[in-house]
Design a protein around this motif. Structure first.
Motif, PDB file in Angstrom:
ATOM      1  N   LYS A 139     -10.178 -18.221  -5.514  1.00  0.00           N
ATOM      2  CA  LYS A 139     -11.143 -17.183  -5.132  1.00  0.00           C
ATOM      3  C   LYS A 139     -12.241 -16.951  -6.323  1.00  0.00           C
ATOM      4  O   LYS A 139     -13.245 -16.569  -6.040  1.00  0.00           O
ATOM      5  CB  LYS A 139     -10.651 -15.920  -4.869  1.00  0.00           C
ATOM      6  CG  LYS A 139      -9.730 -16.166  -3.455  1.00  0.00           C
ATOM      7  CD  LYS A 139      -8.979 -14.927  -3.164  1.00  0.00           C
ATOM      8  CE  LYS A 139      -8.024 -15.324  -1.987  1.00  0.00           C
ATOM      9  NZ  LYS A 139      -7.304 -14.262  -1.297  1.00  0.00           N
ATOM     10  N   SER A 171      -9.309 -10.618   2.161  1.00  0.00           N
ATOM     11  CA  SER A 171      -8.269 -11.532   2.138  1.00  0.00           C
ATOM     12  C   SER A 171      -7.044 -11.211   1.394  1.00  0.00           C
ATOM     13  O   SER A 171      -6.827 -10.025   0.837  1.00  0.00           O
ATOM     14  CB  SER A 171      -8.856 -12.728   1.604  1.00  0.00           C
ATOM     15  OG  SER A 171      -9.189 -12.763  -0.020  1.00  0.00           O
ATOM     16  N   LYS A 172      -5.932 -12.031   1.663  1.00  0.00           N
ATOM     17  CA  LYS A 172      -4.689 -11.871   0.936  1.00  0.00           C
ATOM     18  C   LYS A 172      -4.904 -11.962  -0.418  1.00  0.00           C
ATOM     19  O   LYS A 172      -5.763 -12.651  -1.324  1.00  0.00           O
ATOM     20  CB  LYS A 172      -3.551 -12.675   1.310  1.00  0.00           C
ATOM     21  CG  LYS A 172      -3.502 -12.696   2.867  1.00  0.00           C
ATOM     22  CD  LYS A 172      -2.327 -13.399   3.220  1.00  0.00           C
ATOM     23  CE  LYS A 172      -2.146 -13.284   4.890  1.00  0.00           C
ATOM     24  NZ  LYS A 172      -1.274 -14.231   5.352  1.00  0.00           N
ATOM     25  N   PHE A 173      -4.141 -11.351  -1.366  1.00  0.00           N
ATOM     26  CA  PHE A 173      -4.020 -11.536  -2.849  1.00  0.00           C
ATOM     27  C   PHE A 173      -3.349 -12.613  -3.253  1.00  0.00           C
ATOM     28  O   PHE A 173      -2.233 -12.192  -4.198  1.00  0.00           O
ATOM     29  CB  PHE A 173      -3.424 -10.018  -3.430  1.00  0.00           C
ATOM     30  CG  PHE A 173      -3.667  -9.655  -4.597  1.00  0.00           C
ATOM     31  CD1 PHE A 173      -4.907  -9.430  -5.163  1.00  0.00           C
ATOM     32  CD2 PHE A 173      -2.729  -9.882  -5.876  1.00  0.00           C
ATOM     33  CE1 PHE A 173      -5.486  -9.118  -6.430  1.00  0.00           C
ATOM     34  CE2 PHE A 173      -3.158  -9.499  -7.152  1.00  0.00           C
ATOM     35  CZ  PHE A 173      -4.260  -9.113  -7.268  1.00  0.00           C
ATOM     36  N   ASP A 174      -3.824 -13.850  -3.065  1.00  0.00           N
ATOM     37  CA  ASP A 174      -3.354 -15.062  -3.671  1.00  0.00           C
ATOM     38  C   ASP A 174      -4.289 -15.905  -3.713  1.00  0.00           C
ATOM     39  O   ASP A 174      -5.363 -15.751  -3.505  1.00  0.00           O
ATOM     40  CB  ASP A 174      -1.923 -15.479  -2.568  1.00  0.00           C
ATOM     41  CG  ASP A 174      -2.614 -16.124  -1.363  1.00  0.00           C
ATOM     42  OD1 ASP A 174      -3.772 -15.394  -0.872  1.00  0.00           O
ATOM     43  OD2 ASP A 174      -1.814 -16.586  -0.303  1.00  0.00           O
ATOM     44  N   LYS A 175      -4.058 -17.016  -4.333  1.00  0.00           N
ATOM     45  CA  LYS A 175      -4.851 -18.347  -4.719  1.00  0.00           C
ATOM     46  C   LYS A 175      -6.213 -17.522  -5.530  1.00  0.00           C
ATOM     47  O   LYS A 175      -7.351 -17.577  -5.215  1.00  0.00           O
ATOM     48  CB  LYS A 175      -5.455 -18.940  -3.595  1.00  0.00           C
ATOM     49  CG  LYS A 175      -4.299 -19.445  -2.607  1.00  0.00           C
ATOM     50  CD  LYS A 175      -4.927 -19.857  -1.494  1.00  0.00           C
ATOM     51  CE  LYS A 175      -3.716 -20.878  -0.877  1.00  0.00           C
ATOM     52  NZ  LYS A 175      -4.203 -21.355   0.580  1.00  0.00           N
ATOM     53  N   LEU A 176      -5.598 -16.836  -6.563  1.00  0.00           N
ATOM     54  CA  LEU A 176      -6.903 -16.098  -7.310  1.00  0.00           C
ATOM     55  C   LEU A 176      -7.953 -16.896  -8.010  1.00  0.00           C
ATOM     56  O   LEU A 176      -8.904 -16.749  -8.138  1.00  0.00           O
ATOM     57  CB  LEU A 176      -6.346 -15.226  -8.256  1.00  0.00           C
ATOM     58  CG  LEU A 176      -5.352 -14.069  -7.610  1.00  0.00           C
ATOM     59  CD1 LEU A 176      -4.926 -12.961  -8.833  1.00  0.00           C
ATOM     60  CD2 LEU A 176      -6.428 -13.069  -6.791  1.00  0.00           C
TER      61      LEU A 176
END
Length: 161
Positions: A133, A125-130
């Motif tokens: 996640k 997935s994209k590297f955001d909303k860590l």
């Protein structure tokens, strides 16, 4: 083309999965009169690995045939072809599995599995909303822990002993 790097990797993974399932089947019956036996989970994992790997192989074959058809339809003489961007996600998954296996016993189930699941989520997935996640990773690890403890009766290693 029937054999490219991705397909070769998937074929090898399928062969390993079949070998794993055959070995798991030699453990005995997955269900006895008392309930599930220790052979149940390895057989389930082996079967699932074969099914999912087969699906990935079919998708890759379909995508390559569609790409060939699209390429033959739209041949352009406007200039040199742009280089294809390589995706090494499958190699990073293998590296993550290697470190997960190495860290499972010394770090315990929760820490090693949490880091492993978090790493896999980030790889796909994209590297955001860590934070979200990380919470999803914790929920997956917690659910799996309860499943192993309550359903399978498997004691997993913990950092605290």
């Amino acid at each position: 083309m029937l054999l490219n790097r991705q397909l070769v990797f998937l074929y090898v993974t399928l062969a390993v999965s079949v070998g794993y399932l055959v070995t798991a089947l030699s453990l005995g019956a997955p269900v006895a009169e008392n309930g599930l036996t220790p052979a149940f989970f390895p057989i389930l994992v082996g079967g699932a690995a074969i099914v999912f790997c087969s699906i990935l192989i079919l998708q890759a074959l379909r995508a390559s045939s569609e790409a060939k058809a699209a390429k033959s339809e739209t041949k352009s003489d406007t200039g040199p072809a742009t280089p294809e961007i390589r995706n090494y996600t499958h190699l990073w998954v293998v590296v993550a599995i290697f470190f997960y296996i190495l860290g499972f016993k010394p770090l315990g189930y929760f820490l090693s599995s949490g880091l492993f699941v978090f790493a896999l989520i980030l790889l796909f997935s994209k590297f955001d909303k860590l934070l979200l996640k990380a919470l999803i990773s914790a929920a997956i690890v917690g659910t799996a822990y309860l499943m192993f403890q309550q359903l399978f009766g498997v004691r997993l290693p913990t950092l605290w002993g």
